[in-house]
Design a protein around this motif. Structure first.
Motif, PDB file in Angstrom:
ATOM      1  N   PHE A 150       0.840  -1.194   0.000  1.00 28.76           N
ATOM      2  CA  PHE A 150       0.000   0.000   0.000  1.00 28.76           C
ATOM      3  C   PHE A 150       0.879   1.250   0.000  1.00 28.76           C
ATOM      4  O   PHE A 150       1.793   1.373   0.823  1.00 28.76           O
ATOM      5  N   ALA A 151       0.580   2.170  -0.902  1.00 23.40           N
ATOM      6  CA  ALA A 151       1.381   3.394  -0.977  1.00 23.40           C
ATOM      7  C   ALA A 151       1.246   4.249   0.275  1.00 23.40           C
ATOM      8  O   ALA A 151       2.182   4.948   0.665  1.00 23.40           O
ATOM      9  N   ASP A 152       0.084   4.191   0.931  1.00 24.82           N
ATOM     10  CA  ASP A 152      -0.182   5.088   2.057  1.00 24.82           C
ATOM     11  C   ASP A 152      -0.123   4.380   3.409  1.00 24.82           C
ATOM     12  O   ASP A 152      -0.686   4.868   4.392  1.00 24.82           O
ATOM     13  N   ARG A 153       0.541   3.243   3.458  1.00 25.11           N
ATOM     14  CA  ARG A 153       0.714   2.539   4.723  1.00 25.11           C
ATOM     15  C   ARG A 153       2.160   2.045   4.832  1.00 25.11           C
ATOM     16  O   ARG A 153       2.898   2.022   3.851  1.00 25.11           O
ATOM     17  N   THR A 154       2.535   1.643   6.023  1.00 27.92           N
ATOM     18  CA  THR A 154       3.908   1.198   6.228  1.00 27.92           C
ATOM     19  C   THR A 154       4.195  -0.094   5.477  1.00 27.92           C
ATOM     20  O   THR A 154       3.294  -0.857   5.135  1.00 27.92           O
ATOM     21  N   GLY A 155       5.465  -0.344   5.248  1.00 33.34           N
ATOM     22  CA  GLY A 155       5.901  -1.585   4.628  1.00 33.34           C
ATOM     23  C   GLY A 155       6.412  -2.567   5.658  1.00 33.34           C
ATOM     24  O   GLY A 155       6.455  -2.283   6.860  1.00 33.34           O
ATOM     25  N   SER A 156       6.807  -3.734   5.190  1.00 32.04           N
ATOM     26  CA  SER A 156       7.240  -4.814   6.076  1.00 32.04           C
ATOM     27  C   SER A 156       8.763  -4.891   6.121  1.00 32.04           C
ATOM     28  O   SER A 156       9.414  -5.194   5.123  1.00 32.04           O
ATOM     29  N   GLY A 157       9.301  -4.609   7.289  1.00 33.85           N
ATOM     30  CA  GLY A 157      10.725  -4.758   7.505  1.00 33.85           C
ATOM     31  C   GLY A 157      11.076  -6.179   7.935  1.00 33.85           C
ATOM     32  O   GLY A 157      10.211  -7.027   8.153  1.00 33.85           O
ATOM     33  N   ALA A 158      12.368  -6.404   8.047  1.00 31.83           N
ATOM     34  CA  ALA A 158      12.894  -7.648   8.627  1.00 31.83           C
ATOM     35  C   ALA A 158      14.134  -7.242   9.415  1.00 31.83           C
ATOM     36  O   ALA A 158      15.251  -7.605   9.083  1.00 31.83           O
ATOM     37  N   HIS A 159      13.909  -6.420  10.415  1.00 31.78           N
ATOM     38  CA  HIS A 159      15.019  -5.789  11.128  1.00 31.78           C
ATOM     39  C   HIS A 159      16.010  -6.827  11.638  1.00 31.78           C
ATOM     40  O   HIS A 159      15.637  -7.781  12.305  1.00 31.78           O
ATOM     41  N   TYR A 160      17.282  -6.635  11.283  1.00 36.65           N
ATOM     42  CA  TYR A 160      18.353  -7.527  11.714  1.00 36.65           C
ATOM     43  C   TYR A 160      18.872  -7.038  13.062  1.00 36.65           C
ATOM     44  O   TYR A 160      19.493  -5.974  13.150  1.00 36.65           O
ATOM     45  N   ASN A 161      18.653  -7.817  14.120  1.00 38.99           N
ATOM     46  CA  ASN A 161      19.182  -7.523  15.437  1.00 38.99           C
ATOM     47  C   ASN A 161      20.436  -8.361  15.641  1.00 38.99           C
ATOM     48  O   ASN A 161      20.369  -9.592  15.685  1.00 38.99           O
ATOM     49  N   MET A 162      21.576  -7.677  15.772  1.00 42.13           N
ATOM     50  CA  MET A 162      22.860  -8.366  15.650  1.00 42.13           C
ATOM     51  C   MET A 162      23.766  -8.137  16.852  1.00 42.13           C
ATOM     52  O   MET A 162      23.767  -7.061  17.446  1.00 42.13           O
ATOM     53  N   SER A 163      24.553  -9.162  17.157  1.00 48.10           N
ATOM     54  CA  SER A 163      25.620  -9.044  18.148  1.00 48.10           C
ATOM     55  C   SER A 163      26.667 -10.105  17.845  1.00 48.10           C
ATOM     56  O   SER A 163      26.416 -11.044  17.086  1.00 48.10           O
ATOM     57  N   LEU A 164      27.822  -9.944  18.424  1.00 46.30           N
ATOM     58  CA  LEU A 164      28.888 -10.933  18.354  1.00 46.30           C
ATOM     59  C   LEU A 164      29.111 -11.509  19.739  1.00 46.30           C
ATOM     60  O   LEU A 164      29.106 -10.780  20.733  1.00 46.30           O
TER      61      LEU A 164
END
Length: 452
Positions: free
Chosen positions: A236-250
């Motif tokens: 949808f142009a007027d709504r948010t998109g779907s992320g896949a946020h990478y939560n990272m650590s070592l």
């Protein structure tokens, strides 16, 4: 070679559990699971790489039709009995060519960077937030949320519309927990028909396998309920998109301790260690090239725009900078600290390729002691373009075309992908962008057909 004793034991256990077919899976350039179904009686042969494939039949697998076939070598540690059909057992796998790892296999590319991290004494830990849409087909050939009530201007966290979709979400969460993923929350997200599941982090390879499997599983479960799951970044142009946020650590490869936790070395009081700042600096240095892999479609860049969502609840990053609990930066450091979050990644990414390039960039940052600079705690959208330039901050690419150009120009991308996959990725994505550029959209027809 596969341990035959363990293979026999595994075959017996799967047969006793009612499994009839095993899938020796691997992915194409998109990170979509591919493979053949093998009767369980032939599991031993499958584990030895009996299933051969013509790479040229798939998107982005750099082979000619005259090349030798690649073999899928299953990884038993990633075994998943499919909760929606327990007759099926899915194995992630690595491609081999003539008895050696196929250089251009996505999973092999990631494994090379995991090995590089291990050589430095690190284990890469990764958590990926899965955002996606649940839709039904409409009679006019379109699509819509499943619930008629799912039409709010601000639908985020709405329990009513979540309950309207609970038959699917409940089955999906049960399946994830059956597989040992430990879901700790799920919710209705900021767009109509959009949902998110959050589950415990794992080592990088396990998490990448899980994302590939999740997309297949969510769709199969949705189909049982007359729906489909969409992993298009922005429908949808007027709504948010779907992320896949990478939560990272070592983590320390020997002790398991989180090396992103500060031990008196938090340079900017953001809740992370000196190593984490160096890692962040490496990711930001290569952020434009990384974007081509973690935001890999034309549609991805409709999500990465300089504004909040029209419903006002979430934000997508636009700038190659970092900050504390600030969602307008490419890299966010969550309030609890001890990890960093790349917010530019979307749910259409190939997690093996995306993780490989991010990890390589972060490791470069550590090796070279790169400086991430000062964090940005403020809303970056409030700055003018001139102010952004004055601060020396760069924008993320604004289109797939820009991102692919940056990827092609970055020597690290070529080094990480290897020549064959690098060339294939660039050629495929340039073709995708050119096809989009040549397409005449409804917007253009509506605007220009009778304008003059």
């Amino acid at each position: 070679m596969t341990d035959l004793t363990n293979t026999q034991t595994l075959k017996q256990k799967l047969a006793e559990a009612g499994v009839k077919y095993a899938i020796a899976s691997y992915v194409d350039i998109h990170g979509i699971s591919k493979g053949k179904f093998v009767p369980i009686a032939h599991l031993g042969q499958m584990m030895e790489g009996s299933e051969l494939y013509t790479g040229a039949a798939l998107d982005g697998v750099p082979q000619d039709i005259s090349d030798d076939e690649v073999a899928a070598m299953p990884d038993a540690s990633g075994l998943a009995v499919c909760p929606w059909n327990r007759k099926l057992a899915w194995f992630p796998g690595n491609l081999y060519l003539n008895g050696a790892p196929f250089e251009a296999c996505s999973r092999n590319i990631f494994r090379r960077q995991l090995n590089a991290a291990a050589d430095m004494g690190y284990r890469f830990n990764l958590g990926i937030e899965t955002e996606f849409f649940l839709f039904r087909d409409t009679e006019d050939g379109g699509f819509a949320p499943l619930s008629d009530r799912d039409a709010l201007g601000k639908p985020c966290y709405d329990p009513r519309t979540l309950m309207d979709n609970l038959a699917i979400m409940d089955e999906l969460v049960d399946a994830m927990n059956e597989l040992g993923w430990d879901v700790y929350s799920f919710d209705h997200e900021d767009a109509n028909g959009q949902f998110e599941t959050d589950f415990k982090y794992a080592d990088g390879l396990t998490m990448a396998d899980r994302l590939v499997f999740f997309r297949m599983m969510a769709n199969e479960i949705a189909r049982k309920h007359g729906a489909f799951a969409s992993f298009m970044p922005k429908p949808f142009a007027d709504r948010t998109g779907s992320g896949a946020h990478y939560n990272m650590s070592l983590a320390d490869i020997k002790t398991g301790s989180n090396l992103f936790e500060p031990q008196g070395d938090d340079l900017h009081n953001c809740g992370i260690s000196r190593i984490a700042y160096h890692f962040t600096a490496g990711v930001l240095k290569h952020g434009a090239a990384i974007s081509a892999v973690i935001a890999p479609t034309v549609n991805s860049y409709k999500r990465l725009v300089r504004q909040g969502s029209m419903s006002g609840s979430t934000w997508a990053p636009v700038f190659m900078c970092y900050g504390s609990n600030n969602r307008t930066n490419m890299i966010r450091i969550p309030g609890m600290g001890g990890r960093i979050e790349c917010r530019a990644a979307d749910i259409a990414c190939n997690p093996y390729l995306g993780s490989a390039l991010i990890l390589a960039a972060g490791l470069e940052g550590i090796r070279e002691g790169l400086d991430a600079g000062a964090p940005h705690h403020e809303n970056m959208y409030n700055y003018s373009d001139a102010e952004i330039i004055e601060q020396g901050i760069e924008y993320l690419p604004r289109s797939l075309g820009e991102a692919v150009e940056a990827f092609e120009a970055d020597p690290l991308a070529r080094e990480v992908f290897g020549e064959a996959m690098f060339s294939s990725f660039v050629a495929y994505k340039k073709g995708e962008w050119e096809s989009y550029q040549n397409h005449v959209s409804e917007w253009e027809v509506a605007r220009y057909l009778k304008m003059f």
